[in-house]
Scaffold this motif. Structure first.
Motif, PDB file in Angstrom:
ATOM      1  N   GLN A 209      -4.369   3.288   8.173  1.00 11.85           N
ATOM      2  CA  GLN A 209      -4.888   4.647   8.373  1.00 11.85           C
ATOM      3  C   GLN A 209      -4.614   5.487   7.141  1.00 11.85           C
ATOM      4  O   GLN A 209      -3.497   5.491   6.616  1.00 11.85           O
TER       5      GLN A 209
ATOM      6  N   ARG B  42      -3.841   8.850   5.320  1.00  9.27           N
ATOM      7  CA  ARG B  42      -3.167  10.095   5.721  1.00  9.27           C
ATOM      8  C   ARG B  42      -3.979  11.314   5.316  1.00  9.27           C
ATOM      9  O   ARG B  42      -4.707  11.279   4.354  1.00  9.27           O
TER      10      ARG B  42
ATOM     11  N   LEU C  33       0.854  -1.201   0.000  1.00  4.54           N
ATOM     12  CA  LEU C  33       0.000   0.000   0.000  1.00  4.54           C
ATOM     13  C   LEU C  33       0.884   1.244   0.000  1.00  4.54           C
ATOM     14  O   LEU C  33       1.875   1.306   0.733  1.00  4.54           O
ATOM     15  N   PRO C  34       0.552   2.252  -0.822  1.00  4.18           N
ATOM     16  CA  PRO C  34       1.453   3.398  -0.973  1.00  4.18           C
ATOM     17  C   PRO C  34       1.613   4.189   0.321  1.00  4.18           C
ATOM     18  O   PRO C  34       0.632   4.625   0.926  1.00  4.18           O
ATOM     19  N   GLN C  35       2.869   4.382   0.703  1.00  2.00           N
ATOM     20  CA  GLN C  35       3.216   5.038   1.966  1.00  2.00           C
ATOM     21  C   GLN C  35       2.706   6.472   2.038  1.00  2.00           C
ATOM     22  O   GLN C  35       2.410   6.977   3.127  1.00  2.00           O
TER      23      GLN C  35
ATOM     24  N   PHE D  87      -1.178   5.898   2.900  1.00  2.00           N
ATOM     25  CA  PHE D  87      -1.610   5.071   4.033  1.00  2.00           C
ATOM     26  C   PHE D  87      -0.447   4.728   4.957  1.00  2.00           C
ATOM     27  O   PHE D  87       0.679   4.536   4.503  1.00  2.00           O
ATOM     28  N   GLN D  88      -0.769   4.607   6.246  1.00  2.00           N
ATOM     29  CA  GLN D  88       0.125   3.963   7.196  1.00  2.00           C
ATOM     30  C   GLN D  88      -0.459   2.583   7.488  1.00  2.00           C
ATOM     31  O   GLN D  88      -1.676   2.472   7.714  1.00  2.00           O
ATOM     32  N   VAL D  89       0.366   1.577   7.551  1.00  2.00           N
ATOM     33  CA  VAL D  89      -0.124   0.228   7.858  1.00  2.00           C
ATOM     34  C   VAL D  89       0.636  -0.318   9.058  1.00  2.00           C
ATOM     35  O   VAL D  89       1.851  -0.524   9.009  1.00  2.00           O
TER      36      VAL D  89
END
Lengths: 188, 188
Positions: free
Chosen positions: B186, B188, B160-162, B165-167
């Motif tokens: 979550q 951003r 998932l693209p940083q 999103f935070q994973v």
């Protein structure tokens, strides 16, 4: 709210466990941030034992503790954390210990923590940890030698007996640049 | 304090994000515990959309919602969560979604969630997730097929693209019997 970084979450966990009057360990003083935080949390009736192999950080931390009125409840020890048992009063029991693993930002990058001495120090902390107490490790592993320490540490933590300890792993999965990983060991 | 289980920590995170008036999704109603929790959290001005492929759990959940006065703010949908977009009003935005992955305890163990439909449903939730919102997955993987779903899910989450999103991965490391793993995404 934002999901907490590993570093921030280490304090969220410690906040729930460390009380005034407690004895705690900062196994990697570094720039002293955790030492000052812990000295404030345990108060004048508690005590922090802080260890580091680099004297510059210890000196700077001592000055900060003095300026903030926290020096009396702190003992700074210029020695590797693998010798921590040698420096503690007999029958010391702790409610928490914290390790920041890797190298100290802004200092000599060749001075890093190593799996063997880290694990020895963690074992010494677990022996004197009170029930409900926490040993927290924040692992920075992006530097040369970092992944080796991390692998050994993960193997060690996975094998800790379930009846005596819970071991939590808290980490971000989709970030570049090897963000730190938090491990929290709680004594049942 | 004790380190929180993955299940307990899922509510700790949701508590910090879900507010009265919010629209949220329970992607796996099961026995209805999370549906009832969410319906209470969003209140009369909010809404919960709950999905499940098993009608028995939906019926029991409906009864519970009725008895607790939470039915008005809840829509229960007897369909797989991979079709969730079909059932939501146009332009729906959510602040949270929760998935309990595996099989429903006490029911038919052959009815399990699968990587392909799980990931499709997660993608649909991420598209309508508000900034700061959370998609939470609690993965039970000890059953046949469970590790396959977990592996695919971990691969998906890691990519998932940083920037968007935070994973977070939250799990216990030294326990027998494959304790559940929590993942929190979550926006951003």
């Amino acid at each position: 709210m934002n999901l907490e970084s590993a570093l921030r979450y280490s304090h969220t966990l410690l906040d729930q466990v460390v009380q005034p009057g407690d004895t705690v360990i900062d196994a990697t003083v570094g720039n002293g941030n955790d030492t000052i935080y812990l000295a404030s949390a345990v108060g004048k009736s508690g005590h922090v034992y802080g260890f580091d192999v680099q004297s510059a950080g210890l000196e700077a931390t001592k000055t900060q503790l003095l300026l903030t009125g926290l020096l009396n409840q702190t003992t700074l020890i210029h020695d590797g954390h693998e010798h921590l048992s040698n420096h503690l009063p007999e029958d010391t029991q702790i409610t928490a210990a914290i390790f920041n693993l890797g190298y100290l930002p802004g200092s000599d990058k060749s001075v890093i923590t190593h799996a063997k001495t880290t694990i020895s120090a963690v074992e010494q902390c677990l022996k004197i940890l009170q029930r409900g107490g926490l040993v927290i490790l924040v692992s920075y592993y992006g530097h040369p030698g970092g992944k080796d320490e991390l692998n050994h540490l993960q193997t060690f933590l996975t094998k800790l007996p379930q009846k005596e300890f819970q071991v939590l792993n808290y980490q971000f999965m989709n970030q570049q640049n090897d963000p730190p990983i938090l491990f929290a060991i709680q004594k049942r």
